[in-house]
Design a protein around this motif. Sequence first.
Motif, short mmCIF file in Angstrom:
data_model
loop_
_atom_site.label_atom_id
_atom_site.label_comp_id
_atom_site.label_asym_id
_atom_site.label_seq_id
_atom_site.Cartn_x
_atom_site.Cartn_y
_atom_site.Cartn_z
N ALA A 1 37.97 37.15 42.83
CA ALA A 1 38.20 37.91 43.54
C ALA A 1 39.02 38.02 42.58
CB ALA A 1 38.58 36.94 45.32
N LEU A 2 39.94 38.04 42.22
CA LEU A 2 40.30 39.04 40.78
C LEU A 2 39.52 39.72 39.78
CD1 LEU A 2 44.05 38.93 39.78
CD2 LEU A 2 42.80 36.68 38.41
N VAL A 3 38.84 38.92 39.67
CA VAL A 3 38.19 39.57 38.53
C VAL A 3 36.77 41.03 39.22
CG1 VAL A 3 35.92 39.66 36.52
CG2 VAL A 3 37.80 37.77 36.95
N GLN A 4 36.82 40.53 40.06
CA GLN A 4 36.34 41.96 40.85
C GLN A 4 36.70 43.00 40.76
OE1 GLN A 4 34.45 39.15 44.51
NE2 GLN A 4 32.69 39.88 43.05
N ALA A 5 38.48 42.32 41.59
CA ALA A 5 39.36 43.11 41.98
C ALA A 5 39.96 44.14 40.33
CB ALA A 5 40.95 42.34 42.27
N GLY A 6 39.90 43.39 39.18
CA GLY A 6 40.15 44.01 38.02
C GLY A 6 39.15 44.97 37.76
N TRP A 7 37.68 44.72 37.54
CA TRP A 7 36.61 45.46 37.64
C TRP A 7 36.76 47.41 38.58
CZ3 TRP A 7 32.96 48.37 40.87
CH2 TRP A 7 32.30 48.50 40.74
N SER A 8 37.66 47.02 40.35
CA SER A 8 37.27 48.13 39.97
C SER A 8 38.76 48.81 39.96
CB SER A 8 37.90 47.58 42.20
OG SER A 8 36.99 46.84 42.22
N LEU A 9 39.55 48.20 39.71
CA LEU A 9 40.93 48.42 38.67
C LEU A 9 40.40 49.58 37.40
CD1 LEU A 9 43.78 49.35 38.13
CD2 LEU A 9 44.46 47.12 37.49
N GLN A 10 39.34 48.53 36.91
CA GLN A 10 39.21 49.47 35.99
C GLN A 10 38.33 51.51 35.90
OE1 GLN A 10 35.73 48.19 33.23
NE2 GLN A 10 37.32 47.69 31.28
N ALA A 11 37.85 50.89 36.81
CA ALA A 11 36.94 52.05 37.36
C ALA A 11 38.07 53.50 37.86
CB ALA A 11 35.99 51.53 38.65
N GLY A 12 38.89 52.84 38.99
CA GLY A 12 40.35 53.59 38.99
C GLY A 12 40.08 54.58 40.44
N PRO A 13 41.46 54.99 40.44
CA PRO A 13 40.83 56.12 41.93
C PRO A 13 39.60 56.70 42.06
CG PRO A 13 43.39 56.32 40.63
CD PRO A 13 42.22 55.20 40.20
N PRO A 14 39.51 57.79 42.94
CA PRO A 14 40.34 57.21 44.59
C PRO A 14 38.71 56.38 45.16
CG PRO A 14 38.63 59.45 44.20
CD PRO A 14 38.85 59.08 42.56
N ASN A 15 38.05 55.70 43.91
CA ASN A 15 36.35 55.11 45.30
C ASN A 15 36.50 54.25 45.03
OD1 ASN A 15 35.50 57.06 46.62
ND2 ASN A 15 34.22 57.73 45.17
#
Length: 281
Positions: free
Chosen positions: A249-263
Motif C-alpha cells: 500500500a505504501l508503494v501504491q501511495a508513492g505511485w500516486s504521489l509521483q502522479a501528483g495532484p489533483p487526481n
Amino acid sequence: MNKDAQNAWSGQVRLIGVDFTSAPRPRKPITVACGHLSGQCVFLESLETCVDWTAFEAVLARPGPWLGGFDFPFGLPREAVLDLGWPLEWAALVRHCVILGRERFRTILDEYRQTRPFGQRYAHRQTDRPAHSHSPLKLVNPPVGLMFFEGTPRLLEADVTVAGMHCADPARVAVEAYPGLLARSITLDSYKSDEKKKQTSVRHEARKRIAIALREGAHPLGLRLAGDSALIEQIIADASGDLLDATLALVQAGWSLQAGPPNFGLQDGFDPLEGWIAGLA
C-alpha cells in the motif's frame, strides 16, 4: 489547483501505507508502513501497529503534508446506492451509513443481496472488475463492507481529503490502495494466511519474491522499495502478510504521489461515489 493545495505539496511529503481491519485488536491490528518518495524510490522508514481505533485515528490526525494508501473500499457501488435510495454524494452517504449503525447496515445489505438474481448477488463498482477486488457489499471472507463502514467515517471525521471524492485538508490526502492488485502482478502464488497451519515455507518464499521484485522495481508501478534490511526481513518473516500488505500500500501511495495532484494518478472521470483503486490503469 488552489494556492493552499500548491503550498501543501511543495515540500517533503510523507507516505503512509495501511493494511486495514474492521476490528483492530492486539492479535490483529491495523498495520502501518511509513516512508517517503525520492526519485524512483519509495523509502520504507518504519512499521507500526494500531491495536485499537484510538491509535488509528491518531495516525489520521498527524499533520501533513502526507499521502496515504488505505486498504479498504472508499465507496459503494452506485447501482446498489440507487436501489437502496441512499444519498448520492460521498460525504452524505458515509454519514447516512453511520446513522444506520453497524448492525442495521449489515442487515440491509444482507436483505438487499437476496433481492438480486442468483449469480449476481453482489453489485460491484467500476473499479472492482478490472482490479479483481471484492464487492464492498461483501460482509464475510473478507468483510470489506464492514471495512468501508469503519474506515470511511474516520477519514471524514479526521478532515482528510479523499482524492477525487471529498475535499478537506489539502495537506492530508487518502487514496484507496489494494495490495493484492500489486502482489498479483508479481506472483499468483498465495503469500499469507492468518491460520498457523497454512503459514508454510511456500508462502514465505512467495513473500520473499514479492519483496525482491519491489526492491528491484520489477512490477507495473516501476518504483523501487528501499529501506533498512532489517525492515525488509521483518515484512518477509510476517506470515500473516499484514506488514507486506502495508508496504505494498505504501508503494501504491508513492505511485500516486509521483502522479501528483489533483487526481494522483486515479482514472480520469471515475465515479466519485464509488472511488478508484490507486495504480489501476
